[in-house]
Write a protein that holds these residues in place. Structure first.
Motif, PDB file in Angstrom:
ATOM      1  N   MET A 145       5.850   5.961   7.496  1.00 28.10           N
ATOM      2  CA  MET A 145       5.112   4.891   7.183  1.00 28.10           C
ATOM      3  C   MET A 145       3.705   5.126   7.403  1.00 28.10           C
ATOM      4  O   MET A 145       2.653   4.558   6.532  1.00 28.10           O
ATOM      5  N   LYS A 146       3.091   5.975   8.300  1.00 25.66           N
ATOM      6  CA  LYS A 146       2.008   6.155   8.748  1.00 25.66           C
ATOM      7  C   LYS A 146       1.292   6.916   7.384  1.00 25.66           C
ATOM      8  O   LYS A 146       0.105   6.825   7.470  1.00 25.66           O
ATOM      9  N   GLN A 147       2.063   7.859   6.993  1.00 22.69           N
ATOM     10  CA  GLN A 147       1.585   8.632   5.776  1.00 22.69           C
ATOM     11  C   GLN A 147       1.275   7.927   4.467  1.00 22.69           C
ATOM     12  O   GLN A 147       0.603   8.533   3.612  1.00 22.69           O
ATOM     13  N   LEU A 148       2.018   6.900   4.413  1.00 25.91           N
ATOM     14  CA  LEU A 148       1.921   6.165   3.255  1.00 25.91           C
ATOM     15  C   LEU A 148       0.420   5.311   3.280  1.00 25.91           C
ATOM     16  O   LEU A 148      -0.330   5.142   4.317  1.00 25.91           O
ATOM     17  N   PRO A 149      -0.139   5.206   1.968  1.00 32.79           N
ATOM     18  CA  PRO A 149      -1.494   4.132   1.777  1.00 32.79           C
ATOM     19  C   PRO A 149      -1.307   3.069   2.383  1.00 32.79           C
ATOM     20  O   PRO A 149      -0.415   2.248   2.353  1.00 32.79           O
ATOM     21  N   PRO A 150      -2.553   2.303   2.864  1.00 31.50           N
ATOM     22  CA  PRO A 150      -2.401   1.008   3.366  1.00 31.50           C
ATOM     23  C   PRO A 150      -2.212   0.004   2.235  1.00 31.50           C
ATOM     24  O   PRO A 150      -2.534   0.446   1.199  1.00 31.50           O
ATOM     25  N   PRO A 151      -1.576  -0.900   2.667  1.00 28.54           N
ATOM     26  CA  PRO A 151      -1.236  -1.937   1.574  1.00 28.54           C
ATOM     27  C   PRO A 151      -2.624  -2.709   1.065  1.00 28.54           C
ATOM     28  O   PRO A 151      -3.476  -2.734   1.622  1.00 28.54           O
ATOM     29  N   PRO A 152      -2.432  -3.154  -0.284  1.00 26.78           N
ATOM     30  CA  PRO A 152      -3.612  -3.926  -1.023  1.00 26.78           C
ATOM     31  C   PRO A 152      -4.029  -5.029   0.090  1.00 26.78           C
ATOM     32  O   PRO A 152      -3.061  -5.719   0.310  1.00 26.78           O
ATOM     33  N   SER A 153      -5.133  -5.604  -0.106  1.00 28.91           N
ATOM     34  CA  SER A 153      -5.743  -6.722   0.657  1.00 28.91           C
ATOM     35  C   SER A 153      -5.425  -7.849  -0.332  1.00 28.91           C
ATOM     36  O   SER A 153      -4.841  -7.569  -1.599  1.00 28.91           O
ATOM     37  N   GLU A 154      -5.418  -8.955   0.272  1.00 22.81           N
ATOM     38  CA  GLU A 154      -5.353 -10.266  -0.356  1.00 22.81           C
ATOM     39  C   GLU A 154      -6.006 -10.343  -1.885  1.00 22.81           C
ATOM     40  O   GLU A 154      -5.575 -10.680  -2.845  1.00 22.81           O
TER      41      GLU A 154
END
Length: 240
Positions: A145-154
């Motif tokens: 999960m750390k290697q996944l891109p950050p989720p998009p903002s609102e």
């Protein structure tokens, strides 16, 4: 058989008869008891096996027989008989009684603790091994999960939603435009009498019937054409 004035003695064969064993067995038991610390009386003539047995000796042999019937060894039987005799003869003060009970309780408690520990270990160790395996899997998932891109903002989510809505509106408009063109073409391919009405001395286009024909055609084929457009866009995205 006892009184305060006279002591009654038994010969070896009398003891053997009452205990239910041979003379040799009684003498062998007597030797074991003597070796363990029990004192028998001997007659004044002195022979090695010249015992004079008293009534309390008879009770000792009977107790010896009970332990022997439990398959204890001769030395163990002798030790247990003398231990039982000392418990009877030795007065126990309240403090000594408490101390003895404490020691016995402590020994029993320690044994029970060890037994419970073994039982718990048998039950807990497989569970701990399974739990450790699951924890390792959780750690691996956390690393992934750390290697996944950050989720998009609102704000980014709202922007994507607006773009998707505009895209859908544009696609829907294009699909309806194409269907309207096809429906219009099909309308004019109909015989003149089916698509016109006669007013006075001439025939004119039946606009009401035409619009109803086009609207029904669009409603009938809209979803099918819309799905095709989305499939084409998906294929284009894969090719890129």
């Amino acid at each position: 058989m006892n009184n305060s004035q006279v002591s009654v003695y038994f010969y070896t064969n009398e003891i053997a008869k009452q205990v239910g064993h041979s003379n040799a067995t009684i003498l062998r038991w007597a030797e074991e008891l003597s070796a363990a610390g029990y004192q028998f009386e001997r007659d004044e003539q002195g022979g090695l096996n010249n015992y004079r047995f008293k009534e309390e000796d008879l009770e000792i042999f009977q107790k010896f027989k009970e332990y022997r019937n439990m398959n204890f060894s001769l030395p163990t039987c002798a030790s247990k008989v003398i231990e039982d005799r000392n418990k009877i003869l030795t007065p126990i003060t309240p403090s000594e009684n408490i101390e003895t009970e404490d020691k016995s309780s402590l020994t029993t408690d320690n044994y029970l603790d060890e037994l419970m520990e073994l039982k718990l270990r048998d039950k807990v160790e497989p569970f701990l091994a399974h739990l450790t395996e699951r924890l390792d899997q959780v750690k691996q998932l956390e690393e992934m999960m750390k290697q996944l891109p950050p989720p998009p903002s609102e704000e980014e989510i709202r922007r994507i939603a607006r773009e998707e809505e505009r895209l859908r509106a544009r696609i829907s408009f294009d699909v309806k435009t194409k269907l309207r063109e096809r429906a219009t073409k099909l309308w004019f391919e109909k015989p003149e009498k089916e698509r016109t009405i006669k007013i006075l001395f001439k025939r004119i286009e039946n606009e009401s019937l035409k619009n109803e024909f086009i609207r029904a055609f669009i409603d009938q084929h809209f979803q099918e054409e819309l799905d095709k457009c989305y499939e084409e866009l998906a294929d284009e995205g894969k090719e890129r």
